[in-house]
Design a protein around this motif. Sequence first.
Motif, short mmCIF file in Angstrom:
data_model
loop_
_atom_site.label_atom_id
_atom_site.label_comp_id
_atom_site.label_asym_id
_atom_site.label_seq_id
_atom_site.Cartn_x
_atom_site.Cartn_y
_atom_site.Cartn_z
N ILE A 1 0.84 -1.19 0.00
CA ILE A 1 0.00 0.00 0.00
C ILE A 1 0.89 1.26 0.00
O ILE A 1 1.94 1.30 0.62
N GLY A 2 0.46 2.24 -0.78
CA GLY A 2 1.23 3.48 -0.91
C GLY A 2 2.24 3.43 -2.04
O GLY A 2 2.97 4.40 -2.27
N GLN B 1 -5.18 5.24 -0.41
CA GLN B 1 -3.77 5.29 -0.77
C GLN B 1 -3.56 4.63 -2.13
O GLN B 1 -4.31 3.73 -2.53
N ARG C 1 -7.85 6.32 5.08
CA ARG C 1 -7.43 7.16 3.95
C ARG C 1 -7.19 6.30 2.72
O ARG C 1 -6.67 5.19 2.82
N GLU D 1 -7.97 1.57 0.78
CA GLU D 1 -8.11 2.26 2.06
C GLU D 1 -7.13 1.70 3.08
O GLU D 1 -6.99 0.48 3.22
N ASP D 2 -6.42 2.56 3.79
CA ASP D 2 -5.50 2.09 4.82
C ASP D 2 -6.21 2.02 6.17
O ASP D 2 -7.42 2.24 6.27
N SER E 1 6.19 4.59 -8.50
CA SER E 1 7.06 4.55 -7.32
C SER E 1 8.35 3.78 -7.62
O SER E 1 8.40 2.94 -8.53
N ARG F 1 -6.47 2.27 -6.02
CA ARG F 1 -6.41 2.88 -4.69
C ARG F 1 -7.01 1.91 -3.67
O ARG F 1 -7.87 1.10 -4.00
#
Length: 725
Positions: A643-644, A698, A696, A691-692, A649, A689
């Motif tokens: 996640i993220g 991410q 939120r 949810e964390d 990245s 995307r």
Amino acid sequence: MRELGFKRVLFLVHRVTLAKQAKKSFEKVFDKKVTMGLVGAGFYEYEKDYVFATVETLNRDTHLFQYQPNAFDCIILDEAHHSSNNIYTKVINYFNPKLFLGMTATPDKRDDNQEGKNIYEIFHYQIAHEIRLQQAMEDNLLCPFHYFGISEVVSLDDKTLQAAKLTDEEFNQLTSDERVRHVIEQSEYYGYSGDRVRGLIFCSRVKECEELSRKFNALGYRTIALSGADNEEKRQETFERLAMDEADATEEMQPLDYIFSRDILNEGVDIVEVNQVIMLRPTQSPIVFIQQLGRGLRKAPGKEYVVILDFIGNYNNNFMIPVALSGDRSYNADVIRKYVISGNSTIPGASTVHFDEISKDKIFKSIDKIKGMKTLIKESYVSLKNRLGRVPLLYDFYENQEIDPLVIIKEYKTYYAFMQAMEKDKYKNSLNEQEKLTLEYLSKTILSGVRPDELAILSQLLYRDHIGVADFIKEYQKTYGIKISTSQVNEAIQVLQGHFVSKEAEYQKFRQIDILENDQSGMIRRLKSYTERLAHIQFYTQVEDIIKVGIARYKDKYFPGRIVDSPFVLYEKYSRRDVSLLMNCGKDLSSIMYGMKRIEDDVFIFITYHKEESQDEKNYVDGKPDYADAFEDDLIFKWDSQIGKGLDSSYMKDVLEAERKHLLVKKSDAETSFYYMGQFTVVEARNARKEDNRGRMQPITKVTMKMHHPVREDLLRYLQSNITA
């Protein structure tokens, strides 16, 4: 006996039933070429050529002194594991034949370590022939069997069932109408071979046998419960009734469908007609399991196979079922799992093994939580020591297919420490601290045999002070058929200098092993202190033992399936530590090797197929999101990035730009190592995307991979099945 030309033979048994059965079998072979008679149960045919006698009868002086000590050329002891009993000892010590021949299916007993009880010692450690279930099936000596592991409706655990007394509620569970219906439904569904059922049913206690027999009889079945309280005459009549044909029924003798028993049928019963065996008790040992299964394995006219129905409850020892069926005594959890996954391929011939999904669940849970491992190791040690007539080395466990050396090391760190625990005074303070430290490091680092590099260097340095790197490379290629570079040799040297650790504190500890150095002239030299340690015979023996086990494991497990230009073998299991070693990382990176790890031009994706469930309603456990990681089929794998980590990245660039991409998967966190699934190609990577834990949204990358090799069907089925620890 016929080939050896013995004129007089004594066949010694502990029950007259067995004497009669043995006489009948010998008569088929010899016809009327020799005379045969019985001694026991009212028969006193002393003068026959071949005498079949009960030990209880012959133990009495009146009968024993009918013979001179050299009266028989050969004495055969059936169920020879009883030969340490006093009544056997008297007979054995009296006679002086040319040959004593013992036959037993259970040579390894719990009292073998007591003086005078070791069956191997009694027979002077001479094993004429040893055959296990697998080999006997392969040689077509036994009737094929179809084993079905079926979920038990009883909720009692094995600890409760082993208790001396049960509460009324607990006993009623064992004998409930629901359980009776379940057993009958399954027995009728899976059936039998032949004109009618002739079955044995094993229970956990005598009262259970009696009550279940009563309930079966009330439903129209013809059954009897036998126990140790029943005399020989009743047992013999019961066996005959189970074996007889319907056409031979009389008012006095009616056929039986089933015999219920706790354990008196475990040995010494030869009812060849048995075509169904039902197990309604926990498996306490592989030996007893095979004894009970074996009651149905004798061949008989009109019997094509025997059906084995094993009702599996919530028992700690369920892992012993695949151990017994596979014949694998290593107690390596991965090996046991593999057998449950692909049981049929392990049994030779026409026999089959099936577990229903709930039974598999119960077995896997038992494997994940194997208890009493030190007890199992000690039992294996005593058995092996008794068989060999000496203290076994670690390699003896491997060669004799006993408990896995890695299992021993996991529990004790070194084999020397284990021998200290077993032999105490003999190994007290015989190694110094540096020697113990060296054995600990080598056992931890190279014993598994995932690669031979370090093992080959150590093997050379057992016999010589030095070896040239160039000469070593030639020798290595000649032995293993693999090219090894100078840099790879240097990496192996670094490992043997204590560098392959995860923390600085560990390095400070193991750098003191002082084994070797690599000098400027291209020589691998043995250090003086190591040479001095090798002069200590106990240390030398332990090091040599580690090398032998490691090389044997490599040759058996990894060498045959090696892939060109890859250190990995498809579908073998590797820990993160193994990956660090095979990729020449210089140190153990397992503590930082989670999810994804880029190493030079290779990237490794580590997947836990069934994640832990969160206990606090969070989406993530220990920082691991509930990713949608799964195989769509045998080629396509869907993976969510950490996640993220979006498509742009650096994390995803490490994945996408790596020249070689590897996938490693384990089923659950109960497993410590991963199946190597092979290399893959990314066919799609897109932004998404998720949810964390804080609610939120991410960025995340959803990746579709295509494996270079279709995943093996049984392994895929295992990973996908909804069975977790």
